[in-house]
Design an enzyme around this catalytic site. Structure first.
Site, PDB file in Angstrom:
ATOM      1  NE  ARG A   1      13.438   0.507  -0.880  1.00 37.19           N
ATOM      2  CZ  ARG A   1      13.256   1.725  -0.424  1.00 37.19           C
ATOM      3  NH1 ARG A   1      12.344   2.489  -0.960  1.00 37.19           N
ATOM      4  NH2 ARG A   1      13.977   2.171   0.567  1.00 37.19           N
TER       5      ARG A   1
ATOM      6  N   PRO B   1       0.810  -1.213   0.000  1.00 35.39           N
ATOM      7  CG  PRO B   1      -0.633  -1.505   1.775  1.00 35.39           C
ATOM      8  CD  PRO B   1       0.660  -1.983   1.219  1.00 35.39           C
ATOM      9  CD  GLU B   2       3.841   2.596  -3.904  1.00 33.62           C
ATOM     10  OE1 GLU B   2       3.910   3.700  -4.456  1.00 33.62           O
ATOM     11  OE2 GLU B   2       4.355   1.577  -4.366  1.00 33.62           O
TER      12      GLU B   2
ATOM     13  CE  LYS C   1       5.044   4.829   0.925  1.00 31.45           C
ATOM     14  NZ  LYS C   1       6.300   4.060   0.825  1.00 31.45           N
TER      15      LYS C   1
END
Length: 276
Positions: free
Chosen positions: A265, A2-3, A54
């Site tokens: 990432r 979730p962003e 967030k």
DNA sequence: CTAGGTGCCTGATTGC
DNA sequence: TGCAATCAGGCACCTA
């Protein structure tokens, strides 16, 4: 994961459905997922739900706040009264960490497979302190071009700067990748090396990508765990331009998309369209 | 200021 | 088929 678009979608879903309801009881199945004394929230009414980046906040009638961060795999699932709400509905499951029983018979589940997420009970002052470490929210009116460019004052790779929550609150890996592609900027380009016109293009791209994702109720990626509170998926994952598409043809030039590791990432881009 | 590393987690995937 | 190693990553925290 979730962003901003996903958390905002959750906020907009919950706002009309649980505002005004009272938390009757809180069951904590995984202690590390809940920080503070749950009794402080029991018996309190939920009077507002806000979001910064967030992070999501339930404002309670006693002025305390239930503060959520979903991190990688957190979910907030709301099961209406008279519904069974099994795992197929996204309700109780083996990754359920905390359960909130509401006074209309609704049950709100906090599920989190990897246990990175958390819920804290905090005061208004503590919320302000916590948010003082965050930059402007992308949907805030203060998120101006001027603010955006002023934050690109680092020689670090622009993708890492976009992901820096103390500068831009809400951007995560998915939207950083797709925003850089939309602006045709290489993820490794030093943030302070962008011309003002390229910075402006990136600013517009970030807002465009975030708002598009929001209009599609967020992204439920292949490895992601994001669901709306009713257990349904978002649909922006069908519109990813480069994220998780290494080896596939670039939407613009049809050349193969690349993947590198940056800041630990996965980083996706088109080596032809996004030159250093 | 910066770069780089570790730890937190568990389900899915990969290798043998 | 089974089992171990690897991978995914937001963020705090550490060292240099």
């Amino acid at each position: 994961m979730p962003e901003l678009p996903e958390v905002e979608t959750i906020r907009r879903f919950l706002q009309p459905t649980i505002i005004g309801l009272t938390i009757k009881k809180i069951d904590i199945l995984t202690p590390k997922s809940f920080v503070g004394n749950p009794k402080l929230a029991e018996g309190q009414k939920i009077i507002d739900i806000s979001r910064h980046g967030k992070q999501l906040s339930f404002h309670l009638s006693n002025n305390l706040i239930l503060h959520f961060h979903l991190k990688m795999t957190g979910q907030i699932i709301l099961v209406p009264p008279l519904s069974r709400g099994g795992p197929e509905g996204g309700g109780v499951s083996k990754s359920t960490r905390v359960i909130f029983y509401l006074d209309g018979g609704e049950i709100l589940f906090f599920n989190d497979q990897r246990k990175f997420g958390w819920i804290k009970i905090i005061s208004n002052d503590e919320l302000a302190e916590s948010q003082s470490h965050l930059g402007r929210d992308l949907l805030d009116s203060g998120f101006s071009l001027k603010y955006f460019t002023s934050q690109l004052n680092s020689r670090r790779p622009v993708k890492l700067v976009l992901l820096d929550q103390s500068r831009f609150a809400g951007i995560g890996n998915i939207y950083a990748n797709d925003s850089l592609f939309a602006a045709r900027i290489h993820p490794l380009a030093p943030a302070n090396s962008l011309s003002s016109s390229r910075a402006k293009k990136l600013y517009q791209s970030v807002l465009e990508v975030i708002n598009r994702a929001l209009s599609r109720q967020g992204s439920t990626a292949a490895d992601g765990k994001y669901l709306l509170p009713d257990g349904s998926p978002g649909s922006h994952q069908y519109y990813f331009q480069v994220y998780q598409r290494a080896g596939e043809p670039c939407p613009a030039c049809s050349g193969p998309l690349s993947r590198i590791i940056l800041g630990g990432r996965g980083t996706f881009f088109c080596p032809h369209c996004q030159k250093l």
